[in-house]
Scaffold this active site. Sequence first.
Site, mmCIF file in Angstrom:
data_model
loop_
_atom_site.group_PDB
_atom_site.id
_atom_site.type_symbol
_atom_site.label_atom_id
_atom_site.label_comp_id
_atom_site.label_asym_id
_atom_site.label_seq_id
_atom_site.Cartn_x
_atom_site.Cartn_y
_atom_site.Cartn_z
ATOM 1 N N LYS A 92 0.837 -1.198 0.000
ATOM 2 C CA LYS A 92 0.000 0.000 0.000
ATOM 3 C C LYS A 92 0.877 1.255 0.000
ATOM 4 O O LYS A 92 0.705 2.146 -0.842
ATOM 5 C CB LYS A 92 -0.922 0.021 1.230
ATOM 6 C CG LYS A 92 -1.931 1.132 1.178
ATOM 7 C CD LYS A 92 -2.458 1.547 2.521
ATOM 8 C CE LYS A 92 -1.590 2.607 3.134
ATOM 9 N NZ LYS A 92 -2.092 3.165 4.374
ATOM 10 N N ASP A 111 -6.205 0.442 0.679
ATOM 11 C CA ASP A 111 -6.284 0.735 2.113
ATOM 12 C C ASP A 111 -7.639 0.225 2.604
ATOM 13 O O ASP A 111 -8.342 -0.484 1.875
ATOM 14 C CB ASP A 111 -6.078 2.240 2.381
ATOM 15 C CG ASP A 111 -7.264 3.066 1.906
ATOM 16 O OD1 ASP A 111 -8.147 2.530 1.201
ATOM 17 O OD2 ASP A 111 -7.326 4.267 2.251
#
Length: 183
Positions: A92, A111
């Site tokens: 991420k 996320d």
Amino acid sequence: MYPGATCALTHRSPWELLVATILSAQCTDKRVNLVTPGLFAKYPTPADFAAVRPEALAQSIVGAARRVVSAFGGEVPKTMEELLTIPGAARKTANVVLGTAYGIAAGVVVDTHVSRIAQRLDLTQNSDPVKVEQDLMKIVPPDHWISFAHQIILHGRALCVARAPRCKECGLNDLCYAKDKTV
Ligand code: SF4
């Protein structure tokens, strides 16, 4: 619904974005933006962070700084492979830095918002972020990978919130079959 969506973390360089993204795992982006100007005034470069005792600052940031200085000459690297060797940076974080700081679409930022909304919109049946990302990379055209995540994150903050999404106001209402829809 979200033209021009972009990263909410204030930054002036790939390094500042890396630090802000690592910090954003601990608190809201708003809070990160309050803290980082003072932090970067005190420690302007990765080498300054690397010299700090980890106990005095978030350990992951000092670890990241040391790696960036020792392995990459103080420059945040531009490949997923290299970014994943930085402490505190998983896919991420690496995707945020590559996409927003360098404009490189290596993957899709997943996320909590992207994961939740991808599931609600039936874009994935997975909840593991790595698998969600793989599913999204098959569906979303690569030239939309960066903007897609920015848009979905905004959607997750504005309407498609975790508890009691505001479906009545949502432009995707007709397309969405989420089990926890509120309309
Ligand atoms: S209709 Fe509701 S659950 Fe579906 S995307 Fe919109 S806000 Fe989210």
